[in-house]
Structures are given as structure tokens and as C-alpha cells.
Design an enzyme around this catalytic site. Structure first.
Site, mmCIF file in Angstrom:
data_model
loop_
_atom_site.group_PDB
_atom_site.id
_atom_site.type_symbol
_atom_site.label_atom_id
_atom_site.label_comp_id
_atom_site.label_asym_id
_atom_site.label_seq_id
_atom_site.Cartn_x
_atom_site.Cartn_y
_atom_site.Cartn_z
ATOM 1 N N LYS A 19 0.835 -1.203 0.000
ATOM 2 C CA LYS A 19 0.000 0.000 0.000
ATOM 3 C C LYS A 19 0.868 1.250 0.000
ATOM 4 O O LYS A 19 0.676 2.159 -0.833
ATOM 5 C CB LYS A 19 -0.897 0.006 1.237
ATOM 6 C CG LYS A 19 -1.596 1.332 1.514
ATOM 7 C CD LYS A 19 -2.303 1.306 2.849
ATOM 8 C CE LYS A 19 -2.846 2.686 3.213
ATOM 9 N NZ LYS A 19 -3.911 3.139 2.322
ATOM 10 N N ASN A 125 -15.771 -8.560 -0.407
ATOM 11 C CA ASN A 125 -15.544 -7.113 -0.396
ATOM 12 C C ASN A 125 -14.296 -6.746 -1.182
ATOM 13 O O ASN A 125 -13.800 -5.620 -1.076
ATOM 14 C CB ASN A 125 -15.429 -6.600 1.048
ATOM 15 C CG ASN A 125 -15.392 -5.085 1.107
ATOM 16 O OD1 ASN A 125 -16.006 -4.404 0.296
ATOM 17 N ND2 ASN A 125 -14.661 -4.541 2.058
ATOM 18 N N GLU A 492 -16.733 13.122 9.171
ATOM 19 C CA GLU A 492 -16.289 11.844 9.747
ATOM 20 C C GLU A 492 -14.821 11.828 10.135
ATOM 21 O O GLU A 492 -14.163 10.782 10.064
ATOM 22 C CB GLU A 492 -16.615 10.683 8.796
ATOM 23 C CG GLU A 492 -18.087 10.603 8.434
ATOM 24 C CD GLU A 492 -18.432 9.427 7.540
ATOM 25 O OE1 GLU A 492 -17.556 8.552 7.334
ATOM 26 O OE2 GLU A 492 -19.563 9.374 7.034
ATOM 27 N N ARG A 523 -6.121 0.226 -1.219
ATOM 28 C CA ARG A 523 -7.115 0.434 -0.175
ATOM 29 C C ARG A 523 -7.268 -0.833 0.665
ATOM 30 O O ARG A 523 -7.569 -1.920 0.142
ATOM 31 C CB ARG A 523 -8.456 0.816 -0.794
ATOM 32 C CG ARG A 523 -9.612 0.927 0.181
ATOM 33 C CD ARG A 523 -9.500 2.139 1.052
ATOM 34 N NE ARG A 523 -10.700 2.275 1.885
ATOM 35 C CZ ARG A 523 -10.689 2.707 3.122
ATOM 36 N NH1 ARG A 523 -9.556 3.056 3.693
ATOM 37 N NH2 ARG A 523 -11.817 2.816 3.806
ATOM 38 N N TRP A 569 -19.208 -6.697 6.342
ATOM 39 C CA TRP A 569 -17.841 -6.187 6.367
ATOM 40 C C TRP A 569 -17.151 -6.447 7.700
ATOM 41 O O TRP A 569 -16.156 -5.818 8.026
ATOM 42 C CB TRP A 569 -17.825 -4.703 6.011
ATOM 43 C CG TRP A 569 -18.063 -4.474 4.548
ATOM 44 C CD1 TRP A 569 -18.243 -5.422 3.581
ATOM 45 C CD2 TRP A 569 -18.157 -3.213 3.881
ATOM 46 N NE1 TRP A 569 -18.437 -4.841 2.361
ATOM 47 C CE2 TRP A 569 -18.388 -3.486 2.509
ATOM 48 C CE3 TRP A 569 -18.063 -1.890 4.295
ATOM 49 C CZ2 TRP A 569 -18.529 -2.474 1.563
ATOM 50 C CZ3 TRP A 569 -18.207 -0.875 3.356
ATOM 51 C CH2 TRP A 569 -18.426 -1.166 2.009
ATOM 52 N N ASP A 607 -25.905 3.815 5.557
ATOM 53 C CA ASP A 607 -25.211 3.235 4.407
ATOM 54 C C ASP A 607 -25.371 1.719 4.382
ATOM 55 O O ASP A 607 -25.130 1.041 5.386
ATOM 56 C CB ASP A 607 -23.714 3.563 4.457
ATOM 57 C CG ASP A 607 -23.437 5.027 4.151
ATOM 58 O OD1 ASP A 607 -24.320 5.684 3.572
ATOM 59 O OD2 ASP A 607 -22.341 5.498 4.485
ATOM 60 N N GLU A 613 -23.356 -7.431 -2.037
ATOM 61 C CA GLU A 613 -22.291 -8.434 -1.962
ATOM 62 C C GLU A 613 -22.669 -9.620 -1.083
ATOM 63 O O GLU A 613 -22.070 -10.690 -1.192
ATOM 64 C CB GLU A 613 -20.998 -7.786 -1.473
ATOM 65 C CG GLU A 613 -20.617 -8.007 -0.060
ATOM 66 C CD GLU A 613 -19.381 -7.235 0.340
ATOM 67 O OE1 GLU A 613 -18.801 -7.623 1.345
ATOM 68 O OE2 GLU A 613 -18.997 -6.264 -0.318
ATOM 69 N N GLU A 673 -23.668 4.356 -6.813
ATOM 70 C CA GLU A 673 -22.542 4.513 -7.754
ATOM 71 C C GLU A 673 -22.994 4.285 -9.183
ATOM 72 O O GLU A 673 -23.648 3.286 -9.481
ATOM 73 C CB GLU A 673 -21.430 3.519 -7.394
ATOM 74 C CG GLU A 673 -20.249 3.557 -8.330
ATOM 75 C CD GLU A 673 -20.395 2.639 -9.536
ATOM 76 O OE1 GLU A 673 -19.916 3.050 -10.609
ATOM 77 O OE2 GLU A 673 -20.981 1.562 -9.413
ATOM 78 N N HIS A 702 -12.801 7.005 -6.678
ATOM 79 C CA HIS A 702 -11.687 6.067 -6.621
ATOM 80 C C HIS A 702 -10.615 6.399 -7.647
ATOM 81 O O HIS A 702 -9.635 5.676 -7.773
ATOM 82 C CB HIS A 702 -12.187 4.631 -6.820
ATOM 83 C CG HIS A 702 -13.030 4.141 -5.683
ATOM 84 N ND1 HIS A 702 -14.368 4.414 -5.592
ATOM 85 C CD2 HIS A 702 -12.722 3.421 -4.572
ATOM 86 C CE1 HIS A 702 -14.854 3.866 -4.480
ATOM 87 N NE2 HIS A 702 -13.874 3.261 -3.852
#
EC number: 2.1.1.14
Length: 778
Positions: A19, A125, A492, A523, A569, A607, A613, A673, A702
């Protein structure tokens, strides 16, 4: 002797080394050679960590995504990315994220392009870059990446098993951009696969893992025929193919999988346990059967003795033909539990990360090869951990179970239908046509992250931390007001992650320190560990949201993560149905929603990015999942008055085929999206009249690319051709925490100006009026 192998290893590094190397390169702070060097070091280290296996995966390492790697291997680049100057690696990143480095001119190469569409890898995910196909698509082999990694592994003495995505799954994962049939490309694709397999054999490998997880989905006759055709065509090569499936059961594809002309078959014995005996009966006697006996998707220890109980008779039948592996690639779990020195010792004893899963695999193989007595200490330790978890009073909370018994159907219903609520909300909020908002988060600077780390470590007191976070909230409010946004968010700053933040405040969760898992590119997320019954001891967000609202006269959204996303998640418990756990989470979020409303918050966003998924891979099982998932959202959202506007958000999945379920959630507004797919989602509205308000995302967060005003106007006019303008919102695709302020300001400014232009050129009716309930003419 039982053979052990792995299907794939976490590539990001135990300390997220990849990363940081990627982001340094993208910012222009390090060289291509330095990035490639980090990749080589990580691969070498990962192979060493798997040295105890009989076969080790090679080619599972990627600088961004394994599906994008396959596209480049096959020479299948989008037309917009074919004519470039500069390094091939830069073009790879250009397809992945819109541009490679932060400069306008990348090593003399062209400017950025539209990034490839991104969606979820089956029901995980992990996000992959969607292959793009046209009727005239051709394929040309570029085996350089795979051969480089294979040569590196063999030179290091690694017992290499290259890993590639199978041809049918590759076509299945992609999208036709001109309406042509993807399967028409199979005849052109198979010769390139044959060349690749020959090149790998020539490099010195014996076995090749060829992944066809499409076999666990419902396939029509054309796709089943494609699998048969593909493997009969590839059968003439010298490579021994291990056909690999995972994430589900074979069911009606079981006989096909057994009869394909390959040397071995891998199945996910965690999900397909009840099919194993049938597989053994049907598999030809010359084929290897690889069983995924350790869960590659979750972090709970394997019950070794229970697993041996059903493996031992199979071993007697299969002998050397039995291979053992994790159920799927270990990409989906953290690297090493040994680093988790701060984790509660009892809970830690119940867990296994990637390296520990490989130890479990080795222990099972040793028990089969040498008898249980050879690993009696390992079995005794494992048995103690399994018993401890089953009997722990920390897992089971009678008060939570009693609350679930009080659930009734009315808790999932709003007081009035949407048409009535919309009028009341319009009068209260007084928003313009095409109202603008964001999805929740704003850029998280190094200073914000440093303050959170200091606070968690006890180096920064509560009062000082609160002051710093309030300063950042005030900054976000000022920025949004200056930009002219209509509905604001608090940004946030206090949240490390949209799931972990809430998990830290709910009883029943535990947290790792280094349990990072790749989501896409650079990510990473650190899923919390949902080990017990869930309850909410105190309000989680009210103080931050009410402070933000006190700074502005504009509406301030309360931001929450929904119960289905908190479930999907997290590393979720496996000792009770997921639906039960989800209802527990729904009750916790419901209490938070009601506290926000009592505090005067009039817009609350819940959210549910992970709703899609969680779908089973077979459509025949969708209804059961969607029933309890939608029910959980409605329980969480619907304990409020008609004047409180409920939003939800979804991103980076295929939603067209579950739009009726999304409508059944009955959120007043959904933001979703659409920008990477060029508003493809809107096609569903040709046949389905979405009843409530919707914000199709117009800013691909992104990618570092900044959308222009005219581009946003064009996207929204596409939306207005299918959805009444009175019901449209203007917003980004997702939260902005991963972007920089230098990117966010101009992008949102263009978005606000686009909304103003739309108001000038469109004649929408009043928000909340009965006129807006009708479909807008195209």
C-alpha cells in the site's frame, strides 16, 4: 501422502508495505524501480512463509488486481488505453485508477483516461477491474508478468504452482460494451491460453492452478458448453491443470466439473461439505481431488478433530489423490495473528489468520499421513480453544436474545407511504431542484490520523482530542458552505473506518491491530471481529452530528452504517445464522437513529454499501437473503417520524437485478454509484419505476481524475431521461476520505455548478408534489 497447497496469499504485506509503496509511487515520491523492488521482496517473503507446503501459488501477487493482470496478460486493453507513451506499468495503473502518477504528464506519457469499471469479486468485499469486450476484441499474449514471477520463484527453490483465471470465468467477469455475446470471443481466447500454459511448462512448472469459480453459479447451457469446449481444447497441453472452484457449491455443475479433462479438481469443502462424497464417487480415478478444508474467508480456528473425523475415511479411499488447501485464496484474511499482542487473550485463542491457517493445514496433513498421535499436542490445544468459544458467557447475552423476541412487523414500517412523507420533508427542508450533497466522509489528512492514533494510544487526552476533531468538523462545514452544497455532512474525521468505528462502540465486537485486508488497489480495511451478541451501550454519533449542525443553518446529515454492511464487512460469527446477527445489529442502529432524531437531526443516512455483496451466488437463494436483509434495514430505519428523511447509499456492485429489493427498503433517498459505468445502472429504469428519490453518483472518487462540469451535466441529463428530475440528487459515487482536498474542492465545485446549470435548463416540478410521482418523458 496428502499434498498440501495454497490457492493464494495476502499480497498487501503484514504491515501494508505494498500500500505505502504504491501510494508513494503514485504521488511521484518514489521510482518505478523502487516499487518493483518492494513487489519482489514481498513475493520472496510470502513464498518463504509458505515453504512448509508441497506447492506454493505464484502469480497471485498483483500491483492492483488479479483480473486486471489477466486482461493485460491477454492483451485485452480498453481502446482508450492502447495508444500511450511511457512505461507499461503506468498504463496498467491508468486503466486501474484513471491515471498513474500525480503529474499531468506521466514520464512523458499521456494524461489520464476514464478508469476501468470496478465491482465486487463474487460475494466478497474485494473489488476487481471489469474486463471490457467488443465484438471485434482480439487477444495477444503478454506472459512477461507471469513468467517473471515464475522464474523468480523457481530460482529461489519454490515449489511453484502458477495461478491464472480460467478463460470462461474471465469472459463471465467482463462486460460487452457493444451488446455482443462475450462467448463469441472464446474461440479467439483459447489459443492465447494454450500459449500461456505452454510458456509456463517451458519455464519449468508442472501444475497450473486455473480458477473457474463460475462453476459455483447458475449457468445456462451456453456457458456450460463453453466450459466443456474450453477444457477439451486445452487438454492437449503438457501442463497439469488443477481446476479450482470456491465460494460455493457445485450443485447442478458437479457432474460437469468432475468430467472436464483436467488433472485435478479443487472444491470449497467449507461451503460444499455435503457434496464431497458425491464428488469422490463421480471423480475419475486418475484425478486429484483438492479439498478446501480451512476457511479462507473467516478468521475462526478450524475444529481440527471434527475435520479429521470426515477426512480420514476420504483419505482411505483417495490416498495420494487427496490434496488439502484453504477453501479459497487467503487474500480475504489478515496475514499473521502472532502480531496481535493487544488482542484479548481469550478471543485471540479462538482465531487463525493466514499463517495460522497454513499451520492448521499442515497439522491436518500430518495427522492423516502419520496418525493423530503425531499431532496430539496441536489437537489438544485446538480442542481447548473450540470448547472455550462454545461455552464462553461473553458470546451469549440473554438480554439481546430477549430483545429479538420482541421484534414485530410494525417496527419495519414507516407511519405513512413515501408520497405523503415526501411532501412533509420538502416543506421542512426547502431544498432546490437537483439538491447537492456528498456521501459522508471528507479527506482524512495525516494530522487527523495522527490525532486518532495518539488518542487510542493514550497519548492525547479526551478533551484535547475532542477539540481537534471539532476543529476539523468546523473546517468541513466551512468548506461545504463555501462550495455551495445544499445538504452537508460533518466529514467523519473521528472515524477510522465506517464499520470499525461503530464496532468499537458496540458490545460483541473485538478488534485487531494489524488485521488488514485488501479491498482494492492500495485500499485496505481492518474488519472488526463480531464474536458475540450485539448491543449498544450508549449513543455513538449524536455528539459529533449535533455539534456540526450547530455550525450551519443548512441541513446536516447524520451518518450511520447499516446493519447489513456491519455484518458483511465484519468477520462474523459462524455459530448462529447470519440473519439473527443482522437483526441484533439492526436493533442497535435503530436506537441510534431514534437518538439522532430526538437531537433534532432531520436527515439520516444509513449506508448499506454491502447489501449486494451478501447475495448468495445462486439466484434461487436470493429471496431468502434479501428478505431478511431488507427487513433488517427497515427495522433500523423506520422508527422515526414522517418528517425525518432517511437516506441510504450503495456503491461498486451490480444493482440492476435487485432493484425491487432496493425499492422495498423504502429509503426516502438512495445515493448509488454510477459514474464508472457511465450511468449503466439507469438502464434498469426503462422497465422499473423506482418509487423514491435517487442520487446517481457523478464523481468517481476512486480515481484522482477531476470530473468537469459539462461531464456531470451530461451524466445527470442521462439520468433525467429516465427518472423525473424532481426526484434526482447530485452527489459523488462514494465517500471522499481517500482523496486529497486539492482534488475534492474543484470536483465538488464543478458538481455544484453542474446542479445550477441543470436547474437553469430543466423545468422540474416542485419536490414532494404528486407530479413527480410520474415517470419523466424521455
Amino acid at each position: 501422502m496428502v499434498t498440501t497447497h495454497n490457492l493464494g496469499f495476502p499480497r498487501i504485506g503484514a504491515r501494508r508495505e505494498l500500500k505505502f509503496a504504491l501510494e508513494s509511487y503514485w504521488k511521484g515520491q518514489s521510482s518505478r524501480e523502487e516499487l518493483i523492488g518492494v513487489g519482489a521482496q514481498l513475493r520472496q517473503h510470502h513464498w518463504q512463509q509458505q515453504a512448509g507446503l508441497d506447492l506454493v501459488p505464484v502469480g497471485d501477487f498483483s500491483f492492483y488486481d488479479q483480473v486486471l493482470d489477466m486482461s493485460f496478460t491477454l492483451g485485452n486493453l480498453p481502446e482508450r488505453a492502447r495508444d500511450y507513451r511511457g512505461d507499461a506499468l503506468d498504463n496498467y495503473f491508468r486503466v486501474a485508477r484513471g491515471r498513474s502518477t500525480s503529474g499531468a504528464q506521466e514520464h512523458g506519457a499521456c494524461d489520464g483516461v476514464q478508469a476501468g469499471e470496478m465491482t465486487k469479486w463474487f460475494d466478497t468485499n474485494y473489488h476487481y477491474i471489469v474486463p471490457e469486450f467488443m465484438a471485434d476484441t482480439t487477444f495477444t499474449l503478454d506472459a512477461s508478468r507471469m513468467l517473471e514471477q515464475t522464474h523468480q520463484a523457481l530460482a529461489a527453490g519454490v515449489k511453484a504452482k502458477p495461478v491464472i483465471i480460467g478463460p470462461v470465468t474471465y469472459l463471465w467477469l467482463g462486460k460487452s460494451k457493444d451488446g455482443s455475446d462475450r462467448l463469441d470471443l472464446l474461440e479467439r481466447l483459447l489459443p492465447v491460453y494454450a500459449q500461456l500454459l505452454d510458456a509456463l511448462v517451458a519455464a519449468g512448472v508442472e501444475w497450473v492452478q486455473i480458477d473457474e469459480p463460475v462453476l459455483v453459479t447458475e449457468l445456462d447451457p451456453a456457458w456450460r458448453h463453453a466450459l466443456s469446449l474450453a477444457y477439451h481444447r486445452l487438454n492437449g497441453g503438457r501442463a497439469k491443470l488443477l481446476l479450482t472452484t470456491y465460494f460455493g457449491q457445485l450443485q447442478d455443475n458437479l457432474h460437469l466439473a468432475c468430467t472436464l479433462p483436467v488433472a485435478g479438481l479443487h472444491v470449497d469443502a467449507i461451503n460444499a461439505r455435503n457434496e464431497i462424497v458425491t464428488l469422490v464417487d463421480q471423480l475419475p480415478s486418475h484425478k486429484v481431488l483438492s479439498l478446501g478444508v480451512v476457511n479462507g474467508r473467516n478468521i475462526w480456528k478450524t475444529d481440527l478433530e471434527a475435520t479429521l473425523d470426515w477426512l480420514e475415511p476420504l483419505h482411505e479411499r483417495l490416498g495420494d489423490r487427496l490434496w488439502l488447501a484453504p477453501s479459497c485464496s487467503l487474500l480475504h484474511v489478515p496475514v499473521d495473528l502472532a502480531a496481535e499482542t493487544r488482542l484479548d487473550s481469550e478471543i485471540r485463542s479462538w482465531l487463525a489468520f493466514a499463517l495460522q491457517k497454513l499451520d492448521e493445514l499442515t497439522g491436518l496433513a500430518n495427522a492423516l499421513n502419520q496418525g493423530r498421535q503425531a499431532v496430539h499436542e496441536t489437537l489438544a490445544e485446538n480442542r481447548a480453544a473450540i470448547v472455550s468459544r462454545r461455552s464462553s458467557t461473553r458470546v451469549h447475552n440473554p438480554a439481546v436474545k430477549a430483545a429479538l423476541k420482541q421484534l414485530d412487523a410494525d417496527m419495519g414500517q414507516r407511519r405513512s407511504p413515501f408520497e405523503s412523507r415526501a411532501i412533509l420533508q420538502s416543506e421542512l427542508l426547502n431544498l432546490p431542484a437537483f439538491p447537492t450533497t456528498t456521501i459522508g466522509s471528507f479527506p482524512q489528512t495525516a494530522q487527523i490520523r495522527h490525532a486518532r492514533r495518539q488518542h487510542k494510544a493514550g497519548e492525547l487526552g479526551d478533551d484535547a482530542y475532542t477539540t481537534l476533531m471539532r476543529e476539523e468538523i468546523a473546517r468541513c462545514v466551512r468548506e461545504q458552505e463555501a462550495l455551495g452544497l445544499d445538504v452537508l455532512v460533518h466529514g467523519e474525521a473521528e472515524r477510522n473506518d465506517m464499520v470499525e468505528y461503530f464496532g468499537e462502540q458496540l458490545d460483541g465486537y473485538a478488534f485487531s491491530q494489524f488485521g488488514w485486508v485488501q479491498s482494492y488497489g492500495s485500499r485496505c480495511v481492518k474488519p472488526p471481529i463480531l464474536f458475540g451478541d450485539i448491543s449498544r451501550p450508549r449513543p455513538m454519533t449524536v455528539e459529533w452530528i449535533t455539534y456540526a449542525q450547530s455550525l450551519t443553518d443548512k441541513p446536516m446529515k447524520g451518518m450511520l452504517t447499516g446493519p447489513v454492511t456491519l455484518l458483511n464487512w465484519s468477520f462474523v460469527r459462524d455459530d448462529q445464522p447470519r440473519a439473527v446477527t443482522c437483526r441484533q445489529l439492526a436493533l442497535a442502529i435503530r436506537a441510534e437513529v431514534q437518538d439522532l432524531e430526538r437531537a433534532g437531526v432531520r436527515i439520516i443516512q444509513i449506508d448499506e454499501a454491502a447489501l449486494r455483496e451478501g447475495l448468495p451466488l445462486r439466484k434461487s437463494q436470493w429471496d431468502a437473503y434479501l428478505t431478511w436483509a431488507v427487513e433488517a434495514f427497515r427495522i433500523a430505519a423506520n422508527g422515526v417520524s414522517d418528517t425525518t428523511q432517511i437516506h441510504t447509499h450503495m456503491c461498486y456492485s451490480e444493482f440492476n437485478d435487485i432493484m425491487p429489493a432496493i425499492a422495498a427498503m423504502d429509503a426516502d433517498v438512495i445515493t448509488i454509484e454510477t459514474s464508472r459505468s457511465d450511468m449503466e445502472l439507469l438502464d434498469v429504469f426503462d422497465d422499473f419505476q423506482y418509487p423514491n428519490e435517487i442520487g446517481p453518483g457523478v464523481y468517481d472518487i476512486h480515481s484522482p481524475n477531476i470530473p468537469g462540469q459539462e461531464h456531470i451535466v451530461q451524466l445527470m441529463r442521462k439520468a433525467a431521461a429516465r427518472i423525473a428530475p424532481e426526484r434526482l440528487w447530485v452527489n459523488p459515487d462514494c465517500g471522499l476520505k481517500t482523496r486529497q482536498w486539492e482534488e475534492v474542492r474543484p470536483a465538488l465545485r464543478n458538481m455544484v455548478e453542474a446542479a445550477r446549470a441543470l436547474r437553469a435548463i430543466t423545468q422540474p416540478g416542485p419536490r414532494g408534489s404528486s407530479a413527480e410521482r410520474t415517470a419523466h418523458p424521455k
